[in-house]
Design a protein around this motif. Structure first.
Motif, PDB file in Angstrom:
ATOM      1  N   GLY A  28     -10.693   5.009   5.217  1.00 35.45           N
ATOM      2  CA  GLY A  28     -10.051   6.279   4.922  1.00 35.45           C
ATOM      3  C   GLY A  28      -9.013   6.631   5.955  1.00 35.45           C
ATOM      4  N   PRO A  29      -7.815   7.060   5.563  1.00 34.84           N
ATOM      5  CA  PRO A  29      -7.308   7.104   4.200  1.00 34.84           C
ATOM      6  C   PRO A  29      -7.525   5.764   3.490  1.00 34.84           C
ATOM      7  CG  PRO A  29      -5.721   8.117   5.675  1.00 34.84           C
ATOM      8  CD  PRO A  29      -6.805   7.555   6.525  1.00 34.84           C
ATOM      9  N   ALA A  30      -7.862   5.854   2.230  1.00 31.74           N
ATOM     10  CA  ALA A  30      -8.320   4.675   1.509  1.00 31.74           C
ATOM     11  C   ALA A  30      -7.489   4.439   0.257  1.00 31.74           C
ATOM     12  CB  ALA A  30      -9.791   4.844   1.142  1.00 31.74           C
TER      13      ALA A  30
ATOM     14  N   THR B 200      -8.806  12.502  10.883  1.00 31.89           N
ATOM     15  CA  THR B 200      -7.757  11.951  10.032  1.00 31.89           C
ATOM     16  C   THR B 200      -6.621  12.956   9.871  1.00 31.89           C
ATOM     17  OG1 THR B 200      -9.548  10.889   8.823  1.00 31.89           O
ATOM     18  CG2 THR B 200      -7.327  10.708   7.882  1.00 31.89           C
TER      19      THR B 200
ATOM     20  N   SER C 109      -9.868  -0.160   3.742  1.00 37.06           N
ATOM     21  CA  SER C 109      -9.876   0.923   4.730  1.00 37.06           C
ATOM     22  C   SER C 109     -10.942   1.980   4.421  1.00 37.06           C
ATOM     23  CB  SER C 109      -8.495   1.580   4.780  1.00 37.06           C
ATOM     24  OG  SER C 109      -8.549   2.743   5.582  1.00 37.06           O
TER      25      SER C 109
ATOM     26  N   MET D  57       0.860  -1.183   0.000  1.00 45.76           N
ATOM     27  CA  MET D  57       0.000   0.000   0.000  1.00 45.76           C
ATOM     28  C   MET D  57       0.894   1.230   0.000  1.00 45.76           C
ATOM     29  SD  MET D  57      -2.962  -1.003   2.790  1.00 45.76           S
ATOM     30  CE  MET D  57      -1.813  -1.609   4.037  1.00 45.76           C
TER      31      MET D  57
ATOM     32  N   LEU E 229      -7.335  -6.552   3.787  1.00 42.36           N
ATOM     33  CA  LEU E 229      -6.897  -5.701   4.902  1.00 42.36           C
ATOM     34  C   LEU E 229      -7.931  -4.675   5.355  1.00 42.36           C
ATOM     35  CD1 LEU E 229      -3.245  -4.938   3.683  1.00 42.36           C
ATOM     36  CD2 LEU E 229      -4.107  -6.951   4.915  1.00 42.36           C
ATOM     37  N   ASN E 230      -7.822  -4.305   6.627  1.00 45.01           N
ATOM     38  CA  ASN E 230      -8.626  -3.215   7.193  1.00 45.01           C
ATOM     39  C   ASN E 230     -10.125  -3.483   7.147  1.00 45.01           C
ATOM     40  OD1 ASN E 230      -6.398  -1.477   7.865  1.00 45.01           O
ATOM     41  ND2 ASN E 230      -6.162  -1.070   5.682  1.00 45.01           N
TER      42      ASN E 230
ATOM     43  N   ASN F  63      -7.177  -3.353   0.046  1.00 50.31           N
ATOM     44  CA  ASN F  63      -7.257  -2.433   1.169  1.00 50.31           C
ATOM     45  C   ASN F  63      -8.686  -1.904   1.319  1.00 50.31           C
ATOM     46  OD1 ASN F  63      -6.929  -0.416   3.047  1.00 50.31           O
ATOM     47  ND2 ASN F  63      -5.567   0.850   1.800  1.00 50.31           N
TER      48      ASN F  63
ATOM     49  N   MET G 186       0.182   6.877   1.291  1.00 44.50           N
ATOM     50  CA  MET G 186      -1.000   7.732   1.134  1.00 44.50           C
ATOM     51  C   MET G 186      -2.297   6.959   1.372  1.00 44.50           C
ATOM     52  SD  MET G 186       0.147   9.981  -2.216  1.00 44.50           S
ATOM     53  CE  MET G 186       0.473   8.607  -3.330  1.00 44.50           C
ATOM     54  N   GLU G 187      -2.191   5.629   1.381  1.00 44.67           N
ATOM     55  CA  GLU G 187      -3.397   4.791   1.481  1.00 44.67           C
ATOM     56  C   GLU G 187      -3.564   4.123   2.839  1.00 44.67           C
ATOM     57  OE1 GLU G 187      -3.901   2.834  -2.890  1.00 44.67           O
ATOM     58  OE2 GLU G 187      -2.085   2.211  -1.812  1.00 44.67           O
ATOM     59  N   ILE G 188      -2.587   4.289   3.729  1.00 41.15           N
ATOM     60  CA  ILE G 188      -2.674   3.541   4.989  1.00 41.15           C
ATOM     61  C   ILE G 188      -3.622   4.221   5.982  1.00 41.15           C
ATOM     62  CG2 ILE G 188      -0.379   2.512   4.737  1.00 41.15           C
ATOM     63  CD1 ILE G 188       0.624   4.530   6.870  1.00 41.15           C
ATOM     64  N   SER G 189      -4.305   3.398   6.739  1.00 37.24           N
ATOM     65  CA  SER G 189      -5.230   3.896   7.754  1.00 37.24           C
ATOM     66  C   SER G 189      -4.459   4.566   8.885  1.00 37.24           C
ATOM     67  CB  SER G 189      -6.051   2.735   8.310  1.00 37.24           C
ATOM     68  OG  SER G 189      -6.709   3.137   9.497  1.00 37.24           O
ATOM     69  N   HIS G 190      -5.014   5.665   9.381  1.00 36.99           N
ATOM     70  CA  HIS G 190      -4.366   6.346  10.503  1.00 36.99           C
ATOM     71  C   HIS G 190      -4.619   5.612  11.820  1.00 36.99           C
ATOM     72  CE1 HIS G 190      -8.436   7.776  10.305  1.00 36.99           C
ATOM     73  NE2 HIS G 190      -8.346   8.407  11.439  1.00 36.99           N
TER      74      HIS G 190
END
Lengths: 363, 363
Positions: B10-12, A239, B8, A34, B322-323, B6, A37-41
């Motif tokens: 967000g961030p997504a 976020t 998620s 990933m 994931l997520n 992914n 920029m796409e990873i969850s916080h």
């Protein structure tokens, strides 16, 4: 292709190694497949990255444990509002030291709130901001804090030492344009804030360093503007700007590899000295700034002839020396030499100026 | 290596082509030898990029000319404060339609300001937010605006049509989680806002679309929170989040190449249908959400057994899905299927769920 040098006052040049690293891992952060920029916080990938950035900044600036570090949005301009809302809670009175455009903007935004007494306690306006104020006499001592700008990006002045007359006062500093480029004792300040787009990383991030016992004293603030709520949530109340924090983290790593702030300051002294020495010996170009107040990072200069200034900027641009135009408020030229700006770029500029001076002697 | 998907909220996930393009040109934007992260926000490089992003968004959402588009910071949460400050200027009264956590957060932040009458005019709280409110009866008609959330990210509900009973009212919508994924008529709204980190781009940018005649009616707002000042300066009142705007621009270009919002909506219908159909026929998994109110983009589901939920999430993660963990407020699982989420990822999820269902039938 001519090599270019970017003298922009911000967003500004970043270390080449940092951009390269971001590029290399842009499609897969830490092997996750990933992008960062796409990873969850809320993921451990983010948390580890965030914590390392915070730790590295604490190390680089020697930030004591009783200070919180916040990663916010909205730039220094939003802090002009947020700082008073959080800190001016006792006397509801703030003293401002006015040393240039951004100092003015800071107290103007405080005035807009119509909640506080806003006193300009010292100003170098009369000398057109070409120098700083070093002595402050406070008639009223009941300030929640006194605000100053450590480096005036537009006017090219910089505090090496804090003004006298502030003993016992909480000092709040806008360090946007020289944080991490010049050593300060964090202990001397109650709060420090800085937009990231000069020495920290990219636009869209604002770092706030605040003594923990100063916050949490005001209720009913909008959550996003409440330092205590932000601190309690490690700046992830909503976020956070993940990519901007990631870039700041890369810059902090790079700074550690460069041996930190003291080494950066030495390099910044060398870079700026090269340009100032030339300016002081030139018969064409000059610095409008008083010698002892000169900035290490933002260096305005002029020929004294508006048309010649324009000619210089145009020819410099063609030669790959970019963004040398001065701020519209002061005109002339400005070279911004932040941490990531290379010494060879200053040499290229001085060489170009010498040549230009020779060619335009009679003007 | 297992391919990962992914889910998620967000961030997504971002379009692969967009990340690739950003990576390719990260060291030199438009041949400038500068990264887009390094360009001045007063340069033509920036201005052209910014204007194209704005134009593309206007085209994609068919935003009428009498609406301003603002690129802000602070996320939807800061808009919970900024919208009332700018728009609740006549009656100083706001009606909120409460359909979930983020609807609640919106009116809670308005209440914190202690300047406005905040009325919850309709709520689906009694049904635990598993459905929406479609009829609103306003006892008091004197609202500056009525606020709603078009898509409830946590609860998984979505308005296809606006509730009845709002004729003549200015409607303000938080569209953070389904903007550009579902067609709405901008004309139906006075103001739309959305955090970028779902369907627009990356965290650190908030898009505000506002009917021009609604703004500029309040003086003395903090400049950063003043829509009129921001609109007058094309969102560059101070340094804008250049890279986040650049990424949004790349996503807008990508959306145009995918034939725009209607095509995206069709694909989102197909993706979500695949999962909902399976959920409705499964003897293990189910959707808690009322059929006609189901979201296209955020799909919560449960087994009804907390331990089994956890087992599912752990095994799915190992399989590269994931997520999928649901928001802590509702538990269970959640699959977020934003525009950039590929159909094959939904197929992979459904296949995995079928297999899991077979293996865990007796649980």
């Amino acid at each position: 292709m001519t090599k270019v040098y970017n003298f922009s006052a911000g967003p500004a040049v970043l270390p080449k190694e940092v951009i390269k690293k971001a590029q290399d891992e842009l499609t897969s952060f830490k092997g996750s497949q990933m992008s960062v920029m796409e990873i969850s916080h809320r993921s451990s990938l983010y948390t580890e990255m965030f914590q390392k950035a915070e730790e590295d900044l604490r190390y680089l600036m020697e930030i004591p444990d009783d200070y919180d570090i916040l990663f916010q949005q909205g730039g220094a301009t939003l802090q002009f509002t947020t700082v008073p809302l959080n800190l001016a809670n006792n006397y509801r009175r703030i003293g401002y030291i006015d040393t240039g455009h951004w100092s003015q903007r800071a107290y103007q935004e405080a005035e807009l709130l119509h909640k506080f007494d806003v006193d300009v306690v010292a100003s170098s306006k009369d000398s057109n901001y070409t120098e700083l104020v070093h002595q402050v006499e406070l008639e009223n001592k009941n300030y929640d804090y006194v605000h100053l700008t450590t480096n005036n990006t537009i006017e090219g002045t910089m505090y090496r030492d804090l003004p006298s007359g502030l003993a016992g006062q909480t000092i709040v500093a806008d360090m946007s344009s020289n944080i991490l480029g010049q050593k300060y004792n964090v202990d001397d300040f109650g709060l420090i804030y800085a937009g990231a787009q000069k020495n920290i990383g990219i636009a869209g991030l604002t770092v706030v360093i605040v003594k923990r016992d100063l916050i949490g004293k005001v209720s009913n603030l909008p959550s996003m503007l409440d330092y205590k709520k932000q601190a309690d949530k490690q700046s992830a109340l909503n976020t956070p700007p993940v990519f901007a924090i990631y870039m700041a983290g890369l810059v902090f790593e790079w700074l550690k590899e460069q041996d930190g702030v003291a080494a950066m300051q030495a390099l910044n002294e060398e870079k700026s000295q090269l340009l100032y020495e030339y300016l002081d010996n030139s018969t064409l170009f000059s610095s409008p700034v008083k010698r002892e107040d000169r900035s290490l990072t933002n260096i305005p200069f002029v020929t004294g002839n508006k048309q010649l200034d324009e000619k210089f900027i145009a020819e410099a641009t063609s030669a790959g020396l970019l963004n040398l135009k001065g701020h519209r408020l002061v005109g002339g030229m400005r070279a911004s030499l932040y941490n990531a700006f290379e010494l060879e770029g200053v040499k290229a500029l001085v060489d170009f100026m010498k040549e230009f001076e020779l060619k335009n002697k009679g003007e």
